[in-house]
Design a protein around this motif. Structure first.
Motif, PDB file in Angstrom:
ATOM      1  N   GLY A 210     -10.537 -14.543   4.787  1.00 30.55           N
ATOM      2  CA  GLY A 210      -9.993 -13.714   3.708  1.00 30.55           C
ATOM      3  C   GLY A 210     -10.771 -12.432   3.506  1.00 30.55           C
ATOM      4  N   ILE A 211     -12.102 -12.494   3.613  1.00 26.19           N
ATOM      5  CA  ILE A 211     -12.917 -11.286   3.457  1.00 26.19           C
ATOM      6  C   ILE A 211     -12.642 -10.299   4.585  1.00 26.19           C
ATOM      7  CG2 ILE A 211     -15.286 -10.424   3.476  1.00 26.19           C
ATOM      8  CD1 ILE A 211     -16.111 -12.996   2.037  1.00 26.19           C
ATOM      9  N   CYS A 212     -12.607 -10.800   5.809  1.00 25.80           N
ATOM     10  CA  CYS A 212     -12.330  -9.920   6.956  1.00 25.80           C
ATOM     11  C   CYS A 212     -10.938  -9.308   6.860  1.00 25.80           C
ATOM     12  CB  CYS A 212     -12.473 -10.692   8.257  1.00 25.80           C
ATOM     13  SG  CYS A 212     -14.153 -11.251   8.609  1.00 25.80           S
ATOM     14  N   LEU A 213      -9.963 -10.118   6.459  1.00 30.34           N
ATOM     15  CA  LEU A 213      -8.599  -9.614   6.346  1.00 30.34           C
ATOM     16  C   LEU A 213      -8.478  -8.579   5.234  1.00 30.34           C
ATOM     17  CD1 LEU A 213      -5.749  -9.880   7.478  1.00 30.34           C
ATOM     18  CD2 LEU A 213      -5.323 -11.732   5.844  1.00 30.34           C
ATOM     19  N   SER A 214      -9.206  -8.765   4.146  1.00 28.10           N
ATOM     20  CA  SER A 214      -9.162  -7.804   3.033  1.00 28.10           C
ATOM     21  C   SER A 214      -9.667  -6.435   3.473  1.00 28.10           C
ATOM     22  CB  SER A 214      -9.991  -8.331   1.855  1.00 28.10           C
ATOM     23  OG  SER A 214      -9.476  -9.542   1.355  1.00 28.10           O
ATOM     24  N   PHE A 215     -10.827  -6.405   4.112  1.00 29.05           N
ATOM     25  CA  PHE A 215     -11.364  -5.120   4.576  1.00 29.05           C
ATOM     26  C   PHE A 215     -10.481  -4.512   5.657  1.00 29.05           C
ATOM     27  CE2 PHE A 215     -15.190  -6.494   2.420  1.00 29.05           C
ATOM     28  CZ  PHE A 215     -15.757  -5.308   1.997  1.00 29.05           C
ATOM     29  N   SER A 216      -9.902  -5.345   6.518  1.00 29.92           N
ATOM     30  CA  SER A 216      -9.047  -4.820   7.588  1.00 29.92           C
ATOM     31  C   SER A 216      -7.780  -4.202   7.034  1.00 29.92           C
ATOM     32  CB  SER A 216      -8.709  -5.942   8.577  1.00 29.92           C
ATOM     33  OG  SER A 216      -9.879  -6.478   9.168  1.00 29.92           O
ATOM     34  N   LEU A 217      -7.166  -4.857   6.057  1.00 31.72           N
ATOM     35  CA  LEU A 217      -5.936  -4.315   5.472  1.00 31.72           C
ATOM     36  C   LEU A 217      -6.208  -3.000   4.745  1.00 31.72           C
ATOM     37  CD1 LEU A 217      -4.131  -7.491   4.068  1.00 31.72           C
ATOM     38  CD2 LEU A 217      -3.307  -5.973   5.869  1.00 31.72           C
ATOM     39  N   MET A 218      -7.325  -2.924   4.041  1.00 31.72           N
ATOM     40  CA  MET A 218      -7.634  -1.697   3.317  1.00 31.72           C
ATOM     41  C   MET A 218      -7.978  -0.561   4.275  1.00 31.72           C
ATOM     42  SD  MET A 218      -7.251  -2.284   0.055  1.00 31.72           S
ATOM     43  CE  MET A 218      -8.166  -1.000  -0.766  1.00 31.72           C
ATOM     44  N   ALA A 219      -8.691  -0.869   5.336  1.00 31.30           N
ATOM     45  CA  ALA A 219      -9.109   0.182   6.263  1.00 31.30           C
ATOM     46  C   ALA A 219      -7.998   0.609   7.200  1.00 31.30           C
ATOM     47  CB  ALA A 219     -10.313  -0.291   7.074  1.00 31.30           C
ATOM     48  N   GLY A 220      -7.157  -0.334   7.655  1.00 31.00           N
ATOM     49  CA  GLY A 220      -6.083  -0.004   8.591  1.00 31.00           C
ATOM     50  C   GLY A 220      -6.632   0.278   9.974  1.00 31.00           C
ATOM     51  N   GLY A 221      -5.819   0.994  10.760  1.00 33.63           N
ATOM     52  CA  GLY A 221      -6.234   1.328  12.109  1.00 33.63           C
ATOM     53  C   GLY A 221      -5.896   0.281  13.142  1.00 33.63           C
ATOM     54  N   PHE A 222      -5.041  -0.688  12.815  1.00 32.43           N
ATOM     55  CA  PHE A 222      -4.623  -1.696  13.771  1.00 32.43           C
ATOM     56  C   PHE A 222      -3.178  -2.088  13.454  1.00 32.43           C
ATOM     57  CE2 PHE A 222      -5.844  -4.050  10.088  1.00 32.43           C
ATOM     58  CZ  PHE A 222      -5.097  -5.208  10.085  1.00 32.43           C
ATOM     59  N   LEU A 223      -2.473  -2.585  14.459  1.00 35.78           N
ATOM     60  CA  LEU A 223      -1.075  -3.024  14.316  1.00 35.78           C
ATOM     61  C   LEU A 223      -0.199  -1.939  13.689  1.00 35.78           C
ATOM     62  CD1 LEU A 223      -1.516  -6.733  13.138  1.00 35.78           C
ATOM     63  CD2 LEU A 223      -1.093  -5.875  15.450  1.00 35.78           C
ATOM     64  N   GLY A 224      -0.490  -0.683  13.990  1.00 36.17           N
ATOM     65  CA  GLY A 224       0.315   0.407  13.473  1.00 36.17           C
ATOM     66  C   GLY A 224       0.000   0.829  12.055  1.00 36.17           C
ATOM     67  N   LEU A 225      -0.998   0.202  11.418  1.00 35.77           N
ATOM     68  CA  LEU A 225      -1.373   0.578  10.055  1.00 35.77           C
ATOM     69  C   LEU A 225      -2.239   1.839  10.101  1.00 35.77           C
ATOM     70  CD1 LEU A 225      -2.271  -2.916   8.550  1.00 35.77           C
ATOM     71  CD2 LEU A 225      -0.127  -1.656   8.329  1.00 35.77           C
ATOM     72  N   ALA A 226      -1.853   2.822   9.310  1.00 36.42           N
ATOM     73  CA  ALA A 226      -2.594   4.082   9.290  1.00 36.42           C
ATOM     74  C   ALA A 226      -3.981   3.864   8.706  1.00 36.42           C
ATOM     75  CB  ALA A 226      -1.838   5.122   8.463  1.00 36.42           C
ATOM     76  N   PRO A 227      -5.020   4.436   9.320  1.00 36.90           N
ATOM     77  CA  PRO A 227      -6.370   4.301   8.751  1.00 36.90           C
ATOM     78  C   PRO A 227      -6.488   5.041   7.420  1.00 36.90           C
ATOM     79  CG  PRO A 227      -6.380   5.777  10.638  1.00 36.90           C
ATOM     80  CD  PRO A 227      -5.012   5.193  10.576  1.00 36.90           C
ATOM     81  N   VAL A 228      -7.222   4.431   6.482  1.00 43.07           N
ATOM     82  CA  VAL A 228      -7.430   5.009   5.150  1.00 43.07           C
ATOM     83  C   VAL A 228      -8.931   5.067   4.891  1.00 43.07           C
ATOM     84  CG1 VAL A 228      -7.015   4.776   2.678  1.00 43.07           C
ATOM     85  CG2 VAL A 228      -5.238   4.104   4.307  1.00 43.07           C
ATOM     86  N   ASP A 229      -9.412   6.240   4.540  1.00 45.48           N
ATOM     87  CA  ASP A 229     -10.831   6.417   4.264  1.00 45.48           C
ATOM     88  C   ASP A 229     -11.234   5.591   3.041  1.00 45.48           C
ATOM     89  OD1 ASP A 229     -13.253   7.979   2.945  1.00 45.48           O
ATOM     90  OD2 ASP A 229     -13.138   8.594   5.050  1.00 45.48           O
ATOM     91  N   PRO A 230     -12.418   4.950   3.078  1.00 55.08           N
ATOM     92  CA  PRO A 230     -12.857   4.155   1.920  1.00 55.08           C
ATOM     93  C   PRO A 230     -12.923   4.938   0.623  1.00 55.08           C
ATOM     94  CG  PRO A 230     -14.201   3.627   3.834  1.00 55.08           C
ATOM     95  CD  PRO A 230     -13.333   4.790   4.225  1.00 55.08           C
ATOM     96  N   VAL A 231     -13.026   6.256   0.690  1.00 56.50           N
ATOM     97  CA  VAL A 231     -13.047   7.057  -0.538  1.00 56.50           C
ATOM     98  C   VAL A 231     -11.752   6.879  -1.333  1.00 56.50           C
ATOM     99  CG1 VAL A 231     -13.193   9.412  -1.420  1.00 56.50           C
ATOM    100  CG2 VAL A 231     -14.625   8.723   0.492  1.00 56.50           C
ATOM    101  N   ARG A 232     -10.652   6.555  -0.658  1.00 59.01           N
ATOM    102  CA  ARG A 232      -9.364   6.385  -1.320  1.00 59.01           C
ATOM    103  C   ARG A 232      -9.070   4.938  -1.683  1.00 59.01           C
ATOM    104  NH1 ARG A 232      -4.722  10.020   1.335  1.00 59.01           N
ATOM    105  NH2 ARG A 232      -3.907   9.592  -0.762  1.00 59.01           N
ATOM    106  N   TRP A 233     -10.058   4.068  -1.532  1.00 57.69           N
ATOM    107  CA  TRP A 233      -9.892   2.694  -1.992  1.00 57.69           C
ATOM    108  C   TRP A 233     -10.195   2.675  -3.493  1.00 57.69           C
ATOM    109  CZ3 TRP A 233     -12.761  -0.858   2.070  1.00 57.69           C
ATOM    110  CH2 TRP A 233     -12.259  -0.584   3.345  1.00 57.69           C
ATOM    111  N   ASN A 234      -9.201   2.499  -4.293  1.00 54.25           N
ATOM    112  CA  ASN A 234      -9.374   2.579  -5.748  1.00 54.25           C
ATOM    113  C   ASN A 234      -8.706   1.384  -6.430  1.00 54.25           C
ATOM    114  OD1 ASN A 234      -8.431   6.051  -5.459  1.00 54.25           O
ATOM    115  ND2 ASN A 234     -10.441   5.167  -5.113  1.00 54.25           N
ATOM    116  N   GLY A 235      -8.986   1.273  -7.722  1.00 58.99           N
ATOM    117  CA  GLY A 235      -8.228   0.395  -8.590  1.00 58.99           C
ATOM    118  C   GLY A 235      -8.540  -1.087  -8.462  1.00 58.99           C
TER     119      GLY A 235
END
Length: 359
Positions: free
Chosen positions: A129-154
């Motif tokens: 669950g921890i690995c999946l959480s960081f992977s989903l937020m960061a993106g960059g795999f399976l066609g998910l656009a990468p998102v900079d950690p600065v935009r991880w909010n809320g």
């Protein structure tokens, strides 16, 4: 005074005495009840009777004295997910659901409810669950656009920093408590004692600033660490010292006969600790342990001071628009309801654990 009047007076006095310990307590309780009724009525009138509902339109909020529900409808996604790309906000939503589900599953395991899983299975699920959480937020795999950690909010940032930090800090705190109370290796005991006392004696904000600004300087050259990861590391190390003292209080409250009986049966140290000592110690320290968990969960909002935008920060940003500046109460109401419900659930789990603990 007639007999009937005397009997009624005696009955009323018995009721008052049974309900309150003293006349002063009765007066204070009645005054507190009256204040709560007034506050509850004003809150109900503001939120319901005088409120502007979403279908009435936001323009009416400027003239009304009640709650502006159109603001909540308009800004709820920003409050929950902040500046995360709008078209990809299903990812922080999935992370929030995943972490909440993992927490509920862990609480059910502690209460002995189904589905029953072994300890190694729970550890594996948490690691996944921890690995999946960081992977989903960061993106960059399976066609998910990468998102900079600065935009991880809320909300997902709040849950990642609180739930994951608590999940990792608790076993570390148990190890520190065991190291501090054991007498075979004086170096481990001194090291654990020094670490716990220093960490508990330094304000949390100071340690956060060290983690954000000093920790990256200690890493090897050309090595970077995101603010989220640095803050998570600091929170794990900080909360572990408080959990260690809670567990140590339970360990010290056990009669020495427990460990002596296990040793007389030839049980090795770790098997004795896992099967006999720790279960009883944790049961004895549950009240303080649950209090530390709830405090650690709520104190995570302090990360806003070091520039990480958790749920409280996004709520403040949501009424920064010129057209919505008058609705800060509505924004913080969402945050307050979330913290109240989640903290109340954790508190109820702690009470049931203490109630079901063998005497």
């Amino acid at each position: 005074m007639t007999i009937s009047t005397t009997a009624r007076y005696s009955a009323l006095r018995r009721v008052v005495v049974s309900a309150f310990s003293s006349p002063i307590a009765a007066v204070l309780s009645l005054l507190s009840g009256a204040v709560m009724i007034v506050v509850a009525w004003n809150a109900f009138r503001w939120m319901v009777l005088e409120a502007i509902w979403p279908w009435q339109g936001a323009a009416l909020c400027a003239e009304a004295s009640g709650m502006c529900w159109p603001f909540i409808v308009e800004k709820i996604r920003f409050i929950l997910f902040g500046t995360f790309p709008y078209e990809a906000q299903f990812r922080p939503a999935l992370v929030s659901i995943l972490l909440c589900a993992m927490t509920l599953l862990t609480c059910r395991q502690m209460l002995g409810k189904s589905p029953r899983l072994r300890v190694n299975q729970m550890v594996g699920l948490w690691a996944l669950g921890i690995c999946l959480s960081f992977s989903l937020m960061a993106g960059g795999f399976l066609g998910l656009a990468p998102v900079d950690p600065v935009r991880w909010n809320g909300l997902p940032v709040l849950l990642m920093l609180s739930i994951i930090a608590i999940a990792l800090a608790f076993p570390l705190g148990v190890l520190l408590a065991l190291a501090r109370v054991q007498k075979s290796h004086w170096f481990l005991s001194r090291f654990a004692s020094t670490y716990i006392e220093i960490t508990r004696g330094i304000p949390m904000l100071t340690i956060l600033f060290v983690g954000i600004f000093v920790l990256p300087l200690l890493l090897p050259a050309n090595t970077s660490i995101s603010p989220i990861t640095a803050t998570l590391t600091v929170l794990v190390l900080f909360h572990a010292s408080y959990f260690a003292e809670d567990v140590r209080s339970g360990l010290l409250s056990l009669p020495t006969g427990q460990s002596e009986a296990a040793q007389s049966l030839g049980l090795p140290y770790w098997k004795m600790t896992r099967l006999i000592v720790l279960p009883q110690a944790i049961q004895r320290c549950l009240p303080s342990l649950v209090n530390s968990i709830i405090g650690a969960y709520k104190d995570t909002s302090l990360v806003v001071v070091v520039g990480i935008l958790d749920l409280t920060a996004t709520a403040r940003m949501s009424f920064g628009d010129p057209g919505w500046r008058a609705y800060g109460v509505e924004a913080y109401l969402v945050v307050g309801i979330w913290f109240f419900l989640s903290s109340a659930y954790l508190s109820s789990v702690g009470k049931r654990l203490q109630k079901n603990a063998p005497r």
